[in-house]
Motif scaffolding. Structure first.
Motif, PDB file in Angstrom:
ATOM      1  N   THR A  33      -7.441-165.951  62.075  1.00 55.28           N
ATOM      2  CA  THR A  33      -6.547-164.951  61.494  1.00 55.28           C
ATOM      3  C   THR A  33      -5.118-165.261  61.915  1.00 55.28           C
ATOM      4  O   THR A  33      -4.871-165.951  62.899  1.00 55.28           O
ATOM      5  CB  THR A  33      -6.887-163.514  61.936  1.00 55.28           C
ATOM      6  OG1 THR A  33      -6.445-163.304  63.284  1.00 55.28           O
ATOM      7  CG2 THR A  33      -8.370-163.218  61.803  1.00 55.28           C
ATOM      8  N   ARG A  58      -7.853-165.716  57.187  1.00 53.03           N
ATOM      9  CA  ARG A  58      -7.527-164.395  56.662  1.00 53.03           C
ATOM     10  C   ARG A  58      -6.290-163.860  57.379  1.00 53.03           C
ATOM     11  O   ARG A  58      -6.143-164.020  58.589  1.00 53.03           O
ATOM     12  CB  ARG A  58      -8.683-163.401  56.853  1.00 53.03           C
ATOM     13  CG  ARG A  58      -9.841-163.598  55.882  1.00 53.03           C
ATOM     14  CD  ARG A  58      -9.459-163.216  54.469  1.00 53.03           C
ATOM     15  NE  ARG A  58     -10.555-163.277  53.536  1.00 53.03           N
ATOM     16  CZ  ARG A  58     -11.007-164.367  52.908  1.00 53.03           C
ATOM     17  NH1 ARG A  58     -10.414-165.526  53.170  1.00 53.03           N
ATOM     18  NH2 ARG A  58     -12.001-164.309  52.064  1.00 53.03           N
ATOM     19  N   ALA A  70     -11.144-155.522  57.430  1.00 57.05           N
ATOM     20  CA  ALA A  70     -11.203-156.327  56.207  1.00 57.05           C
ATOM     21  C   ALA A  70     -11.193-157.822  56.534  1.00 57.05           C
ATOM     22  O   ALA A  70     -11.983-158.597  55.976  1.00 57.05           O
ATOM     23  CB  ALA A  70     -10.034-155.974  55.295  1.00 57.05           C
ATOM     24  N   ASP A  73     -14.513-158.864  58.641  1.00 64.89           N
ATOM     25  CA  ASP A  73     -15.701-158.798  57.777  1.00 64.89           C
ATOM     26  C   ASP A  73     -15.701-159.956  56.776  1.00 64.89           C
ATOM     27  O   ASP A  73     -16.742-160.576  56.527  1.00 64.89           O
ATOM     28  CB  ASP A  73     -15.734-157.467  57.017  1.00 64.89           C
ATOM     29  CG  ASP A  73     -16.093-156.280  57.896  1.00 64.89           C
ATOM     30  OD1 ASP A  73     -16.590-156.494  59.027  1.00 64.89           O
ATOM     31  OD2 ASP A  73     -15.871-155.134  57.460  1.00 64.89           O
ATOM     32  N   ALA A  74     -14.524-160.259  56.227  1.00 59.02           N
ATOM     33  CA  ALA A  74     -14.421-161.347  55.247  1.00 59.02           C
ATOM     34  C   ALA A  74     -14.729-162.693  55.890  1.00 59.02           C
ATOM     35  O   ALA A  74     -15.416-163.545  55.293  1.00 59.02           O
ATOM     36  CB  ALA A  74     -13.033-161.358  54.614  1.00 59.02           C
ATOM     37  N   THR A  77     -18.425-163.094  56.423  1.00 62.63           N
ATOM     38  CA  THR A  77     -19.070-163.377  55.138  1.00 62.63           C
ATOM     39  C   THR A  77     -18.790-164.800  54.680  1.00 62.63           C
ATOM     40  O   THR A  77     -19.697-165.529  54.254  1.00 62.63           O
ATOM     41  CB  THR A  77     -18.579-162.381  54.070  1.00 62.63           C
ATOM     42  OG1 THR A  77     -18.938-161.058  54.469  1.00 62.63           O
ATOM     43  CG2 THR A  77     -19.194-162.680  52.710  1.00 62.63           C
ATOM     44  N   ASP A  78     -17.533-165.223  54.767  1.00 57.11           N
ATOM     45  CA  ASP A  78     -17.148-166.569  54.331  1.00 57.11           C
ATOM     46  C   ASP A  78     -17.925-167.655  55.073  1.00 57.11           C
ATOM     47  O   ASP A  78     -18.344-168.658  54.477  1.00 57.11           O
ATOM     48  CB  ASP A  78     -15.654-166.804  54.566  1.00 57.11           C
ATOM     49  CG  ASP A  78     -14.766-165.973  53.657  1.00 57.11           C
ATOM     50  OD1 ASP A  78     -15.273-165.429  52.654  1.00 57.11           O
ATOM     51  OD2 ASP A  78     -13.557-165.863  53.954  1.00 57.11           O
TER      52      ASP A  78
END
Length: 265
Positions: A33, A58, A70, A73-74, A77-78
């Motif tokens: 991030t 992200r 957000a 979590d992304a 998932t990615d």
């Protein structure tokens, strides 16, 4: 090779970037991030890809709970999960206690402590839900244990991270999740005015037993250790990587005693 997934917050430069690159070199796929340094995050990602590992990025505002949820979590998932989480993102503010603004106090605590709590909770829930025997490494500071003049906000936030680490470790042990922290001393990063790759030995710190600042790569080594099977019996602790800064009181005390003895002689 681990063939595992590590997510590092604040990985556009400094300790975060060094950790992403070191773990990629050890065989981890990497999620990162960044707050505002998109170019820096892209450069970190480029280097991770050059090491032959998958990478996902992200944007995340460490002081915004919705943004933390957000982004993390992304990334989970990615990448298809998370085994190691490095809770690195943070900020600084220094001012005399009489002048320290409440807005600066709130910003530092929101980023360094509340943000670390939210991010750690999001990732721990993913680990628990998937049955992952995960490892979380929080970024504290040597100033978790040692006060710094003008550092009421920063030092208090990092002391909080130290206790948060212990509480997380207790609560998550039954889930097979280990939680530790590292406590860097002065580290040559952009946040401290350093340029990536500079010779830190040129920054003389004669008051320290190891008379220079630390390198981001040295912090990354400590993080990698805590994330590794070599640390399977370690949880709830802060590993200080400070060049001996915690010993400075003893050095100062010895000097005072020797001066006093000299006066008596």
């Amino acid at each position: 090779m681990p063939n595992e997934i590590a997510i590092i917050t604040g990985a556009s430069s400094g300790i975060g970037r060094a950790t992403a690159l070191h773990l990629a070199g050890l065989g981890y796929d990497i999620g990162i991030t960044f707050a505002s340094n998109s170019q820096g995050a892209q450069e970190t990602a480029r280097r991770v890809k050059a090491a032959g590992r998958r990478v996902a990025i992200r944007q995340m505002e460490q002081t915004d709970p919705a943004s933390i949820h957000a982004a993390l979590d992304a990334l989970v998932t990615d990448l298809g999960g998370v085994d190691v989480f490095v809770n690195n993102a943070g900020t600084l503010a220094f001012d005399d206690f009489l002048s320290l603004k409440l807005e600066d106090w709130n910003r530092v605590v929101a980023c360094n402590l509340t943000g670390a709590f939210i991010a750690g909770q999001v990732i721990a829930n993913h680990m628990a839900a998937s049955g992952t025997r995960g490892r979380i490494v929080n970024l504290s500071s040597v100033h978790e244990a040692v006060p710094l003049k003008g550092g009421a906000a920063y030092c208090s936030s990092k002391a909080g991270v130290g206790m948060l680490t212990k509480c997380m470790a207790l609560d998550l042990a039954s889930r097979g999740i280990r939680v530790n922290a590292i406590g860097p001393g002065e580290t040559a990063t952009p946040m401290s005015g350093a340029v990536e790759g500079e010779d830190v030995a040129a920054r003389k710190r004669p008051e320290l037993p190891i008379s220079r600042p630390g390198k981001p790569e040295e912090m990354a080594e400590a993080i990698a250790y805590l994330a590794s099977p070599n640390a399977n019996y370690t949880t709830g602790t802060t590993l200080y990587v400070d060049g001996g800064l915690l010993l400075m009181a003893a050095i100062g005390n010895q000097r005072t005693i020797m001066e006093a003895l000299g006066e008596k002689a």
